[in-house]
Design a protein around this motif. Structure first.
Motif, PDB file in Angstrom:
ATOM      1  N   MET A  89      53.374  20.281  39.903  1.00 49.81           N
ATOM      2  CA  MET A  89      52.304  19.364  40.300  1.00 49.81           C
ATOM      3  C   MET A  89      52.652  18.581  41.561  1.00 49.81           C
ATOM      4  SD  MET A  89      51.558  18.008  36.434  1.00 49.81           S
ATOM      5  CE  MET A  89      50.366  16.763  36.910  1.00 49.81           C
ATOM      6  N   MET A  90      53.850  18.027  41.601  1.00 54.10           N
ATOM      7  CA  MET A  90      54.235  17.161  42.719  1.00 54.10           C
ATOM      8  C   MET A  90      54.369  17.941  44.023  1.00 54.10           C
ATOM      9  SD  MET A  90      57.014  14.860  40.609  1.00 54.10           S
ATOM     10  CE  MET A  90      57.827  14.310  42.099  1.00 54.10           C
ATOM     11  N   ARG A  91      54.826  19.198  43.913  1.00 57.89           N
ATOM     12  CA  ARG A  91      55.025  19.993  45.121  1.00 57.89           C
ATOM     13  C   ARG A  91      53.842  20.929  45.390  1.00 57.89           C
ATOM     14  NH1 ARG A  91      59.992  19.426  47.080  1.00 57.89           N
ATOM     15  NH2 ARG A  91      59.958  21.381  48.240  1.00 57.89           N
ATOM     16  N   ARG A  92      52.827  20.855  44.529  1.00 58.63           N
ATOM     17  CA  ARG A  92      51.589  21.636  44.699  1.00 58.63           C
ATOM     18  C   ARG A  92      51.888  23.132  44.801  1.00 58.63           C
ATOM     19  NH1 ARG A  92      51.933  17.606  48.000  1.00 58.63           N
ATOM     20  NH2 ARG A  92      52.311  18.978  49.809  1.00 58.63           N
ATOM     21  N   LEU A  93      52.670  23.614  43.842  1.00 58.41           N
ATOM     22  CA  LEU A  93      53.073  25.011  43.846  1.00 58.41           C
ATOM     23  C   LEU A  93      52.008  25.882  43.186  1.00 58.41           C
ATOM     24  CD1 LEU A  93      56.817  24.604  42.797  1.00 58.41           C
ATOM     25  CD2 LEU A  93      55.803  24.497  45.099  1.00 58.41           C
ATOM     26  N   THR A  94      51.947  27.122  43.621  1.00 58.97           N
ATOM     27  CA  THR A  94      51.029  28.105  43.029  1.00 58.97           C
ATOM     28  C   THR A  94      51.856  29.215  42.388  1.00 58.97           C
ATOM     29  OG1 THR A  94      49.312  27.685  44.677  1.00 58.97           O
ATOM     30  CG2 THR A  94      49.205  29.779  43.493  1.00 58.97           C
ATOM     31  N   LEU A  95      51.599  29.477  41.114  1.00 53.36           N
ATOM     32  CA  LEU A  95      52.247  30.573  40.405  1.00 53.36           C
ATOM     33  C   LEU A  95      51.198  31.633  40.109  1.00 53.36           C
ATOM     34  CD1 LEU A  95      54.152  28.061  39.841  1.00 53.36           C
ATOM     35  CD2 LEU A  95      54.871  29.303  37.795  1.00 53.36           C
ATOM     36  N   THR A  96      51.460  32.843  40.568  1.00 57.77           N
ATOM     37  CA  THR A  96      50.524  33.932  40.324  1.00 57.77           C
ATOM     38  C   THR A  96      51.317  35.215  40.140  1.00 57.77           C
ATOM     39  OG1 THR A  96      48.548  35.071  41.157  1.00 57.77           O
ATOM     40  CG2 THR A  96      50.197  34.425  42.791  1.00 57.77           C
ATOM     41  N   GLY A  97      50.626  36.316  39.972  1.00 59.95           N
ATOM     42  CA  GLY A  97      51.266  37.613  39.790  1.00 59.95           C
ATOM     43  C   GLY A  97      50.211  38.672  39.563  1.00 59.95           C
ATOM     44  N   SER A  98      50.648  39.916  39.529  1.00 60.58           N
ATOM     45  CA  SER A  98      49.672  40.984  39.320  1.00 60.58           C
ATOM     46  C   SER A  98      50.374  42.261  38.897  1.00 60.58           C
ATOM     47  CB  SER A  98      48.868  41.243  40.599  1.00 60.58           C
ATOM     48  OG  SER A  98      49.660  41.935  41.555  1.00 60.58           O
ATOM     49  N   THR A  99      49.602  43.160  38.329  1.00 55.18           N
ATOM     50  CA  THR A  99      50.017  44.542  38.106  1.00 55.18           C
ATOM     51  C   THR A  99      48.982  45.424  38.797  1.00 55.18           C
ATOM     52  OG1 THR A  99      48.814  44.603  36.014  1.00 55.18           O
ATOM     53  CG2 THR A  99      51.146  44.086  35.902  1.00 55.18           C
ATOM     54  N   LEU A 100      49.446  46.470  39.446  1.00 59.04           N
ATOM     55  CA  LEU A 100      48.547  47.293  40.248  1.00 59.04           C
ATOM     56  C   LEU A 100      47.874  48.407  39.453  1.00 59.04           C
ATOM     57  CD1 LEU A 100      47.411  48.012  43.045  1.00 59.04           C
ATOM     58  CD2 LEU A 100      49.493  49.345  43.458  1.00 59.04           C
ATOM     59  N   ARG A 101      48.626  49.092  38.618  1.00 61.27           N
ATOM     60  CA  ARG A 101      48.112  50.311  37.986  1.00 61.27           C
ATOM     61  C   ARG A 101      46.836  50.102  37.164  1.00 61.27           C
ATOM     62  NH1 ARG A 101      51.638  54.523  34.205  1.00 61.27           N
ATOM     63  NH2 ARG A 101      50.408  56.375  34.688  1.00 61.27           N
ATOM     64  N   PRO A 102      46.707  49.018  36.388  1.00 60.91           N
ATOM     65  CA  PRO A 102      45.495  48.873  35.578  1.00 60.91           C
ATOM     66  C   PRO A 102      44.258  48.419  36.355  1.00 60.91           C
ATOM     67  CG  PRO A 102      47.362  47.655  34.645  1.00 60.91           C
ATOM     68  CD  PRO A 102      47.706  48.003  36.042  1.00 60.91           C
ATOM     69  N   ARG A 103      44.421  48.053  37.629  1.00 65.39           N
ATOM     70  CA  ARG A 103      43.271  47.561  38.379  1.00 65.39           C
ATOM     71  C   ARG A 103      42.238  48.670  38.571  1.00 65.39           C
ATOM     72  NH1 ARG A 103      44.279  42.613  40.952  1.00 65.39           N
ATOM     73  NH2 ARG A 103      42.011  42.597  41.250  1.00 65.39           N
ATOM     74  N   SER A 104      40.998  48.280  38.826  1.00 66.99           N
ATOM     75  CA  SER A 104      39.900  49.234  38.910  1.00 66.99           C
ATOM     76  C   SER A 104      40.028  50.125  40.144  1.00 66.99           C
ATOM     77  CB  SER A 104      38.567  48.494  38.968  1.00 66.99           C
ATOM     78  OG  SER A 104      38.439  47.814  40.215  1.00 66.99           O
ATOM     79  N   ASP A 105      39.375  51.278  40.097  1.00 65.97           N
ATOM     80  CA  ASP A 105      39.346  52.166  41.258  1.00 65.97           C
ATOM     81  C   ASP A 105      38.713  51.466  42.453  1.00 65.97           C
ATOM     82  OD1 ASP A 105      40.566  54.156  39.846  1.00 65.97           O
ATOM     83  OD2 ASP A 105      38.774  55.398  39.582  1.00 65.97           O
ATOM     84  N   ALA A 106      37.698  50.647  42.194  1.00 63.18           N
ATOM     85  CA  ALA A 106      37.024  49.949  43.292  1.00 63.18           C
ATOM     86  C   ALA A 106      37.967  48.957  43.963  1.00 63.18           C
ATOM     87  CB  ALA A 106      35.789  49.225  42.773  1.00 63.18           C
ATOM     88  N   PHE A 107      38.774  48.252  43.175  1.00 63.50           N
ATOM     89  CA  PHE A 107      39.743  47.321  43.749  1.00 63.50           C
ATOM     90  C   PHE A 107      40.751  48.071  44.617  1.00 63.50           C
ATOM     91  CE2 PHE A 107      44.031  45.638  43.599  1.00 63.50           C
ATOM     92  CZ  PHE A 107      43.855  44.398  44.179  1.00 63.50           C
ATOM     93  N   LYS A 108      41.284  49.167  44.099  1.00 60.77           N
ATOM     94  CA  LYS A 108      42.283  49.922  44.850  1.00 60.77           C
ATOM     95  C   LYS A 108      41.681  50.532  46.116  1.00 60.77           C
ATOM     96  CE  LYS A 108      44.835  51.032  40.645  1.00 60.77           C
ATOM     97  NZ  LYS A 108      45.199  52.104  39.700  1.00 60.77           N
ATOM     98  N   ALA A 109      40.413  50.924  46.047  1.00 61.79           N
ATOM     99  CA  ALA A 109      39.748  51.461  47.235  1.00 61.79           C
ATOM    100  C   ALA A 109      39.621  50.385  48.315  1.00 61.79           C
ATOM    101  CB  ALA A 109      38.376  52.016  46.876  1.00 61.79           C
TER     102      ALA A 109
END
Length: 342
Positions: free
Chosen positions: A269-289
């Protein structure tokens, strides 16, 4: 059924092919060549005669039984290939037939023939070798999305990457440097640190001999880095957060060190950090396109023009896929491992 925009010689597309299969999950030794039917391209797919297939950490995790293929995907391992398109589906542009391509696949790459959505293919010019092309899609798609899209990387920022000599690590170094970023990596020995510096890392930290948090803060004058590309997770996460500058971004793409992390949330909170992540294989064909289109515009020309080239480790024949997996899991490789198929 495949609808090709030209005659297809039955001898070019036989009914069966050699592929790498496994009777049950396990160690590298479960991988063995077998004869299976040649896949049939769907309406939006191309059928590729595979020249080379890349070997990636998710392949090893799938082989061990912990990363099942998404519904509808080939159970055969292999997430990236390069080769020639020999047949196309009904919705595929005619000019794809006969094209040399590198493709991100949903699976099926460890085989003589593989299908992939045509919009997940990138063109390989005649003066670019197919071995190098096969070593690019999985790491290029992963790094571009996670560092430049989710991580919102900008010129002049600093990136910390764990596993600096892995396929992901070497790709992250090259792309970040191409876009005028500073890059810090961690490696497991001095030889790997030297290799990472050779690829372009500004600082390579031997994490077995030096605390990477202290080294990062010393190098940055206590300011910290703007982005961490994290493949370890587990107890690395709170240490990574200590490395982040204010408004820093932490992007997780693998959990080789564990699936749980304990965080001190006031720091976030104090340093206003962003935590994120992802996996590629399960994403939709449209996203990968859409991702492929962005890469084609912004990053692929760096490789086709010869400005960048993947860091290559060893090439194994398709039948020796077990040895390729053993090398990856031993952690001694520097750069990409590929299989020679055709």
């Amino acid at each position: 059924m495949v609808e090709a925009h030209g005659p297809v010689d039955p001898e070019v597309t036989p009914k069966t092919m050699t592929a790498i299969g496994m009777a049950a999950p396990g160690g590298p030794e479960v991988l063995a060549a077998e004869q299976v039917p040649v896949p049939v391209a769907g309406a939006d797919d191309v059928l590729i005669k595979v020249a080379y297939a890349g070997v990636n950490r998710p392949d090893c995790i799938q082989r061990a039984g912990h990363y099942p293929a998404p519904p509808g995907a080939s159970p055969i391992l292999g997430l990236e290939v390069a080769g020639e398109v020999i047949a196309v589906g009904a919705n595929v542009p005619a000019e794809m037939l006969g094209a040399r391509v590198a493709a991100l696949t949903p699976g099926g790459g460890y085989a003589q023939y593989c299908t992939a959505p045509w919009q997940h293919c990138l063109p390989v010019p005649d003066d670019m070798d197919l071995k190098s092309a096969a070593a690019l899609p999985e790491t290029l798609f992963t790094v571009w999305h996670n560092v430049f899209e989710r991580g919102m990387a900008r010129d002049g920022e600093t990136l910390l990457v764990h596993g600096g000599t892995s396929g992901i690590g070497t790709m992250a170094i090259m792309l970040a440097k191409a876009f005028d970023m500073q890059v810090i990596v961690t490696c497991g020995d001095e030889a790997k640190c030297e290799a990472a510096r050779g690829v372009g890392a500004d600082l390579a930290i031997n994490y077995r001999e030096e605390d990477f948090v202290e080294a990062v803060l010393k190098h940055t004058g206590t300011a910290g880095v703007n982005i961490v590309l994290d493949m370890v997770s587990g107890d690395y996460v709170p240490r990574n957060l200590k490395c982040l500058a204010e408004d820093g971004r932490h992007v997780t793409i693998a959990m080789l060190g564990g699936v749980k992390a304990e965080l001190f949330m006031p720091m976030v909170m104090m340093r206003r950090l962003t935590l994120t992540g992802s996996t590629l294989r399960p994403r939709s064909d449209a996203f990968k396109a859409a991702l492929a289109d962005e890469i084609a515009d912004n990053a692929w020309p760096l490789f086709t023009d010869g400005e960048l080239a993947p860091v290559m480790d060893q090439t194994f024949p398709l039948a020796k896929a077990a040895a390729a997996h053993a090398r990856m899991e031993a952690g001694t490789h520097i750069g990409k491992i590929v299989l020679e198929v055709g």
